[in-house]
Write an enzyme that holds these catalytic residues in place. Structure first.
Site, PDB file in Angstrom:
ATOM      1  CB  CYS A  40      -0.880   0.049   1.260  1.00 43.70           C
ATOM      2  SG  CYS A  40      -1.949  -1.375   1.508  1.00 43.70           S
ATOM      3  NE  ARG A  47      -8.018  -3.695  12.638  1.00 38.88           N
ATOM      4  CZ  ARG A  47      -8.594  -4.709  13.275  1.00 38.88           C
ATOM      5  NH1 ARG A  47      -9.526  -5.430  12.665  1.00 38.88           N
ATOM      6  NH2 ARG A  47      -8.242  -4.988  14.517  1.00 38.88           N
ATOM      7  CB  CYS A  71      -3.690  -1.842  -1.542  1.00 31.84           C
ATOM      8  SG  CYS A  71      -5.188  -1.325  -0.676  1.00 31.84           S
ATOM      9  CB  CYS A  74      -4.198   3.094  -1.125  1.00 34.09           C
ATOM     10  SG  CYS A  74      -2.914   1.810  -1.092  1.00 34.09           S
TER      11      CYS A  74
END
Length: 364
Positions: A40, A47, A71, A74
């Site tokens: 990410c 989270r 991810c 994002c």
């Protein structure tokens, strides 16, 4: 961009930046999670993983080479200004009916998910779609006030159903009445995604007035000063100067551009304007100390005042306050964060030795 900054960071610093979703570290490292196999951006809104499950990589390519996949939330592989696939249809509908009060039912009629649209606008602009569109219409109404037969007619022309509703919305947006705003200067602002984080650009017809990283602590104060001291009334929306800036910034971060030709309008005191002009004279790939900048202004004893004026610069990168360093070469005093300052200097070819410039100044 050089990997030197990544290797200069400690794991504790990167963990802290990840936990805080610190946008100043965008482009500096990527977070890879061993338990999920996903990597990410530092600012991913998902989270946060447990520290013991995290490894860091300097590039997305390095994360993928280690077996991690990007991810989906994002989107670490996305280009900074990639728009979602539904945006062209929404943009065309808004252009066709600029006076419409768009609601969830209208979005559904276009085949769009209101929740998805709301989430994207909230993440990109800090507002829901409906609030963003209301502010956009108010900005259009503000720009048209001078040519309207009355302030109330301006509200009706831009889709407001009642005089009271228009006046109340206008007061909330601009902290003044439509009548008093006739003498104000419309200022359009929009976000620009960069490898170092989101920036906000604001422009009026005379030029670009502001370009700052969105997380700069002084941003709110700067916007208030533009309103209170320089009679600007800001609202979201595009402007030709911002449209010109986007590809130039993209080329700059790609290492393909050294100079910018976007017009600037920099309201300030005579000394501030002289300092900002001197900043623009520092060639890309070079740095100056505050004392050197003061001497260039013919004020050799004014290094402290030069530093203060440097800190009040509202246009990052184009007015390159990041090229000013301490007398000993140490990186000091950058509102966007010292990590960004180092990344910008490295991008421009300045050789670094830890948190200082090397004795031999780098060239592009």
């Amino acid at each position: 961009m050089s990997k030197r900054l990544f290797h200069a960071l400690g794991r504790d610093e990167m963990l802290a930046a990840m936990q805080a979703s610190d946008a100043a570290y965008e482009g500096v490292f990527f977070t890879s999670v061993k338990t999920t196999g996903i990597f990410c951006r530092p600012t991913c809104p998902a989270r946060k993983p447990k520290p013991e499950n995290v490894v860091f990589h300097p590039t997305a390519e390095a994360a993928m080479a280690a077996g991690f996949r990007p991810c989906k939330r994002c989107r670490p592989l996305a280009q900074p200004d990639d728009a979602p696939d539904w945006m062209p249809a929404l943009h065309a509908a808004l252009q066709a009916r600029p006076d419409r009060h768009w609601g969830d039912a209208d979005l559904v009629a276009l085949g769009l998910d209101p929740l998805r649209v709301r989430r994207w606008f909230k993440e990109r602009h800090g507002l829901s779609f409906q609030r963003w569109w209301r502010a956009h219409r108010l900005g259009d109404a503000l720009g048209a006030l001078a040519g309207s037969s009355s302030v109330d007619a301006g509200g009706f022309d831009h889709g407001f159903a009642s005089v009271s509703g228009f006046r109340a919305a206008f007061a909330r947006q601009f902290a003044t009445t439509p009548g008093r705003a006739r003498s104000g200067i419309p200022l359009r602002h929009a976000s620009i995604e960069t490898p170092l984080g989101t920036m906000i650009a604001a422009a009026e017809d005379r030029g670009l007035v502001l370009l700052e990283f969105l997380d700069r602590p002084a941003l709110t104060k700067e916007l208030e000063e533009l309103r209170d001291q320089h009679n600007y009334l800001a609202s979201p929306g595009e402007h030709p100067h911002i449209a010109s800036l986007r590809p130039q910034l993209a080329a700059y971060f790609a290492g393909d551009r050294r100079e910018f030709d976007v017009p600037l309008h920099l309201p300030g005191s005579a000394f501030e304007c002289a300092t900002w002009s001197a900043l623009r004279d520092i060639p890309s790939g070079e740095t100056r100390s505050y004392a050197e900048l003061a001497r260039a202004l013919g004020r050799p004893g004014a290094a402290r005042a030069v530093g203060a004026a440097n800190g009040r610069n509202r246009v990052a990168i184009l007015v390159p306050c990041h090229r000013v360093v301490g007398q000993d070469g140490r990186l000091t005093g950058y509102g966007g964060g010292l990590r960004r300052k180092q990344k910008l200097l490295e991008l421009e070819g300045v050789a670094m030795d830890g948190d200082r410039i090397s004795l031999q100044r780098g060239l592009w």
